[in-house]
Scaffold this active site. Structure first.
Site, PDB file in Angstrom:
ATOM      1  N   TYR A  77      -1.596   0.117  11.056  1.00 26.92           N
ATOM      2  CA  TYR A  77      -2.140  -0.297   9.452  1.00 26.92           C
ATOM      3  C   TYR A  77      -0.736   0.054   8.793  1.00 26.92           C
ATOM      4  O   TYR A  77      -0.057  -0.741   8.064  1.00 26.92           O
ATOM      5  CB  TYR A  77      -3.204   0.336   9.166  1.00 26.92           C
TER       6      TYR A  77
ATOM      7  N   SER B 181       0.879  -0.858  -0.018  1.00 19.44           N
ATOM      8  CA  SER B 181       0.077   0.055   0.048  1.00 19.44           C
ATOM      9  C   SER B 181       0.905   1.381  -0.133  1.00 19.44           C
ATOM     10  O   SER B 181       1.973   1.289   0.323  1.00 19.44           O
ATOM     11  CB  SER B 181      -0.907   0.152   1.273  1.00 19.44           C
TER      12      SER B 181
HETATM   13  N1  LIG Z   1      -8.979  -1.013   0.037  1.00 24.46           N
HETATM   14  C1  LIG Z   1      -7.700  -0.171   0.214  1.00 24.46           C
HETATM   15  O1  LIG Z   1      -7.777   1.210   0.120  1.00 24.46           O
HETATM   16  C2  LIG Z   1      -6.252  -0.595  -0.153  1.00 24.46           C
HETATM   17  C3  LIG Z   1      -5.208   0.191  -0.491  1.00 24.46           C
HETATM   18  C4  LIG Z   1      -4.057  -0.503  -0.508  1.00 24.46           C
HETATM   19  C5  LIG Z   1      -3.978  -1.674  -0.249  1.00 24.46           C
HETATM   20  N2  LIG Z   1      -4.961  -2.593   0.182  1.00 24.46           N
HETATM   21  C6  LIG Z   1      -4.744  -3.891   0.492  1.00 24.46           C
HETATM   22  O2  LIG Z   1      -5.164  -4.786  -0.377  1.00 24.46           O
HETATM   23  C7  LIG Z   1      -5.596  -5.805   0.100  1.00 24.46           C
HETATM   24  C8  LIG Z   1      -7.139  -6.285  -0.130  1.00 24.46           C
HETATM   25  O3  LIG Z   1      -7.987  -5.183   0.181  1.00 24.46           O
HETATM   26  P1  LIG Z   1      -9.265  -4.806  -0.276  1.00 24.46           P
HETATM   27  O4  LIG Z   1      -9.566  -3.581  -0.423  1.00 24.46           O
HETATM   28  O5  LIG Z   1      -9.763  -5.807  -1.450  1.00 24.46           O
HETATM   29  O6  LIG Z   1     -10.405  -5.283   0.834  1.00 24.46           O
HETATM   30  P2  LIG Z   1     -11.486  -6.291   1.270  1.00 24.46           P
HETATM   31  O7  LIG Z   1     -12.491  -6.387   0.210  1.00 24.46           O
HETATM   32  O8  LIG Z   1     -11.973  -6.045   2.657  1.00 24.46           O
HETATM   33  O9  LIG Z   1     -10.747  -7.782   1.486  1.00 24.46           O
HETATM   34  C9  LIG Z   1     -10.189  -8.116   2.477  1.00 24.46           C
HETATM   35  C10 LIG Z   1     -10.344  -9.572   2.511  1.00 24.46           C
HETATM   36  O10 LIG Z   1      -9.439 -10.123   3.770  1.00 24.46           O
HETATM   37  C11 LIG Z   1     -10.017 -10.885   4.430  1.00 24.46           C
HETATM   38  N3  LIG Z   1      -9.750 -11.335   5.665  1.00 24.46           N
HETATM   39  C12 LIG Z   1      -9.705 -10.451   6.758  1.00 24.46           C
HETATM   40  N4  LIG Z   1      -9.379 -11.132   7.964  1.00 24.46           N
HETATM   41  C13 LIG Z   1      -8.839 -12.323   7.506  1.00 24.46           C
HETATM   42  C14 LIG Z   1      -8.365 -13.464   8.141  1.00 24.46           C
HETATM   43  N5  LIG Z   1      -8.312 -13.378   9.550  1.00 24.46           N
HETATM   44  N6  LIG Z   1      -8.409 -14.757   7.590  1.00 24.46           N
HETATM   45  C15 LIG Z   1      -8.567 -14.569   6.394  1.00 24.46           C
HETATM   46  N7  LIG Z   1      -8.902 -13.745   5.490  1.00 24.46           N
HETATM   47  C16 LIG Z   1      -9.224 -12.411   6.045  1.00 24.46           C
HETATM   48  C17 LIG Z   1     -11.447 -10.470   4.259  1.00 24.46           C
HETATM   49  O11 LIG Z   1     -12.411 -11.578   4.655  1.00 24.46           O
HETATM   50  P3  LIG Z   1     -13.758 -11.535   5.214  1.00 24.46           P
HETATM   51  O12 LIG Z   1     -14.666 -11.386   4.090  1.00 24.46           O
HETATM   52  O13 LIG Z   1     -13.722 -12.997   5.842  1.00 24.46           O
HETATM   53  O14 LIG Z   1     -13.791 -10.448   6.094  1.00 24.46           O
HETATM   54  C18 LIG Z   1     -11.624  -9.973   2.861  1.00 24.46           C
HETATM   55  O15 LIG Z   1     -11.812 -10.987   1.914  1.00 24.46           O
HETATM   56  C19 LIG Z   1      -5.537  -5.842   1.730  1.00 24.46           C
HETATM   57  O16 LIG Z   1      -4.403  -6.451   2.187  1.00 24.46           O
HETATM   58  C20 LIG Z   1      -5.403  -4.429   1.849  1.00 24.46           C
HETATM   59  O17 LIG Z   1      -4.657  -3.855   2.786  1.00 24.46           O
HETATM   60  C21 LIG Z   1      -6.307  -2.158   0.159  1.00 24.46           C
END
Ligand SMILES: NC(=O)c1ccc[n+]([C@@H]2O[C@H](COP(=O)([O-])OP(=O)(O)OC[C@H]3O[C@@H](n4cnc5c(N)ncnc54)[C@H](OP(=O)(O)O)[C@@H]3O)[C@@H](O)[C@H]2O)c1
Length: 258
Positions: free
Chosen positions: A163, A150
């Site tokens: 974070y 990120s």
């Molecule tokens: N969104 C942003 O602004 C952003 C920016 C930069 C980087 N990222 C990174 O990109 C990645 C994906 O983010 P996203 O935007 O796609 O968010 P998201 O849609 O909320 O997806 C996060 C996923 O992680 C899963 N998760 C959380 N805790 C877990 C655990 N203990 N075991 C297994 N799975 C778990 C969630 O599963 P559940 O459905 O079970 O909760 C969900 O499927 C993350 O690493 C995030 O930090 C996001």
């Protein structure tokens, strides 16, 4: 442990990912990446997450053969066994490590024990799972690991410090793993999105250069097709902003409210 809606055996040939493992199988960004790959319908994907029923629903929208498996990023001791079982079902060519949580700093200040869950999910679980995956991929001398870092990894902000620390650690791990796998035929693609409008950031006002899961998906799919080694900044102009952020004097930096 793995359930399949349809089951085929992918060849896993070097010509392209035939079998994909998406860790954090419900991730909006992860699902956007696999959707953007544009692979053939014979491609098999394992959606790994905490709620296999929800993963079946998510998988129904993908044009691939979908399997689901129960995976909790915080169950570190199970990760090697989980990876072994996935790879025993057929060679995997592409691993996308997308599990993550964003917990507000005020919540963590109030309940520091939750910071352990955040660090465990965003960092430790990736390490224990990806070391196991790297071992399997190295045996075959082929494959790609996508790591979602990120912009938050660039410099810790007080409003988001745990974070940010988790992403800095993950980013460092990914860069180290890249070097460790150099020459093995296995590559690591490090992705650094900015603020992504979606479930994780729901209710937050978008930061400058905000992007979408679909845009991240397209950028990562294009980088995979080109064989890029990254880092992939999404949007691309974020790389310039990151360089500028590193130069902001600390007394000014600590004034940032978000
Ligand atoms: N969104 C942003 O602004 C952003 C920016 C930069 C980087 N990222 C990174 O990109 C990645 C994906 O983010 P996203 O935007 O796609 O968010 P998201 O849609 O909320 O997806 C996060 C996923 O992680 C899963 N998760 C959380 N805790 C877990 C655990 N203990 N075991 C297994 N799975 C778990 C969630 O599963 P559940 O459905 O079970 O909760 C969900 O499927 C993350 O690493 C995030 O930090 C996001």
């Amino acid at each position: 442990m793995l359930t399949s809606t349809v089951r085929v055996t992918g060849s896993g040939a070097a010509g392209g990912p035939q079998r994909i493992l998406l860790l954090g199988g419900g991730s909006e960004i992860g699902l956007a990446i696999v959707a953007a790959l544009g692979r053939g319908p014979e491609t098999e994907i394992v959606l790994a997450g905490r709620d296999p029923a929800a993963l079946v629903v998510a998988g129904a929208a993908l044009p691939y053969q979908v399997q689901t498996g129960r995976y909790d990023a915080l169950e570190f001791a199970d990760h090697q066994g989980f990876v072994d079982k996935v790879f025993a079902g057929g060679p995997v060519d592409l691993v996308i490590s997308a599990a993550g949580v964003l917990i507000g700093q005020p919540e963590l200040d109030h309940d520091p024990a939750r910071a352990a869950d955040l660090i465990g999910t965003n960092f430790t679980g990736h390490v224990t799972t990806l070391l196991a995956c790297a071992g399997r991929l190295r045996e075959r001398g082929h494959g790609t690991i996508v790591v979602l870092s990120s912009i938050a990894a660039v410099r810790p902000r007080k409003a988001n410090l745990v974070y940010g620390a988790s992403k800095t650690a993950l980013d460092a791990f990914a860069r180290g793993l890249t070097d460790a796998l150099h020459g093995s035929g296995v590559r690591v693609l490090l992705v650094r999105p900015g603020f992504v409008t979606g479930r994780m950031t729901a209710g937050m006002s978008p930061a400058p250069l905000a992007t979408t899961p679909a845009a991240v998906g397209l950028a990562v799919a294009a980088a995979l097709r080109r064989g890029d080694r990254g880092p992939v900044w999404v949007p691309r102009s974020l790389a310039l902003l990151a360089s500028a952020l590193r130069l902001v004097p600390r007394p000014l930096w600590r004034q940032l409210r978000r």
